[in-house]
Design an enzyme around this catalytic site. Sequence first.
Site, PDB file in Angstrom:
ATOM      1  CG  LEU A  91       9.719 -17.299  -3.761  1.00  0.00           C
ATOM      2  CD1 LEU A  91       9.717 -17.334  -2.230  1.00  0.00           C
ATOM      3  CD2 LEU A  91      10.019 -15.871  -4.256  1.00  0.00           C
ATOM      4  CD  GLU A 129       6.004 -11.761  14.777  1.00  0.00           C
ATOM      5  OE1 GLU A 129       6.106 -12.899  15.265  1.00  0.00           O
ATOM      6  OE2 GLU A 129       6.869 -10.893  14.911  1.00  0.00           O
ATOM      7  NE  ARG A 151      -7.457   1.420  -5.806  1.00  0.00           N
ATOM      8  CZ  ARG A 151      -6.355   1.813  -5.200  1.00  0.00           C
ATOM      9  NH1 ARG A 151      -5.442   2.481  -5.852  1.00  0.00           N
ATOM     10  NH2 ARG A 151      -6.154   1.540  -3.942  1.00  0.00           N
ATOM     11  CG  HIS A 173      -0.518   1.904  -9.357  1.00  0.00           C
ATOM     12  ND1 HIS A 173      -0.668   1.604  -8.030  1.00  0.00           N
ATOM     13  CD2 HIS A 173      -1.641   2.590  -9.720  1.00  0.00           C
ATOM     14  CE1 HIS A 173      -1.833   2.077  -7.604  1.00  0.00           C
ATOM     15  NE2 HIS A 173      -2.433   2.688  -8.604  1.00  0.00           N
ATOM     16  CG  ASP A 211      -2.098   0.910   1.097  1.00  0.00           C
ATOM     17  OD1 ASP A 211      -2.329   1.425  -0.018  1.00  0.00           O
ATOM     18  OD2 ASP A 211      -2.782   1.131   2.108  1.00  0.00           O
TER      19      ASP A 211
END
Length: 200
Positions: free
Chosen positions: A124, A191, A64, A29, A12
């Site tokens: 990953l 967390e 948006r 962006h 954000d």
Amino acid sequence: MNKARHIAIIMDGNGRWAEAQGKKRVKGHEVGADVVKTITTYCSNNPEIERLTLYAFSTENWKRPRLEVEFLMKLLDRYLKKELDVYLKNNVRFEPIGDIRAFSTSLQKTIKHVEEKTAHCDGLVQSLALNYGSHNEILRAVNKLRNCDEDITEQMLSNALDCKHDIDLLIRTGGDKRLSNFLLWQSAYAELFFTDTLWP
Ligand code: FPP
């Protein structure tokens, strides 16, 4: 904290970052997409991190302005086409989550293409949440299970979700301290880390 095997990020602050530089919000962006690349490469070089799940376009983001939504769609298409080589080079598997049926046919094609081309990568796993909202994900999961004869267990519901993996660490940039409909089921034991730093 347990090892941060699965990190999720609410990215954000793009618009505020751009405005602070006297630039148009969409510039935020664009730079934000570059940071996605940087953080993905960073995580792919850290064997402790197995999954990185990023909130790229929420079910609420359709509200948006039209031009901003169109910009985000084009940016995503461009990002994926450009990043395919980087995913392959870094052995990163791309696994989108969310209901991508709402996107244009050509964007869906790009998303599926990158997913298929990286399916063999075993480093990953980078998930982009695309037209994603937890409520929508849970509803779709419940509908998948609705004709089931037995009682639905936690494991069954979890397996029917787009994201089947618990989050260890959830980070939100940009100063707000809320989850905004992101991975609510999967974050039950996560967390939480909130930072004022803007995503770009
Ligand atoms: C919100 O910033 C961020 C998003 C709409 C989602 C994240 C999008 C990106 C990082 C760019 C595209 C990503 C890819 C992978 C191509 P905001 O506009 O709400 O910021 P603000 O709170 O300052 O207004």
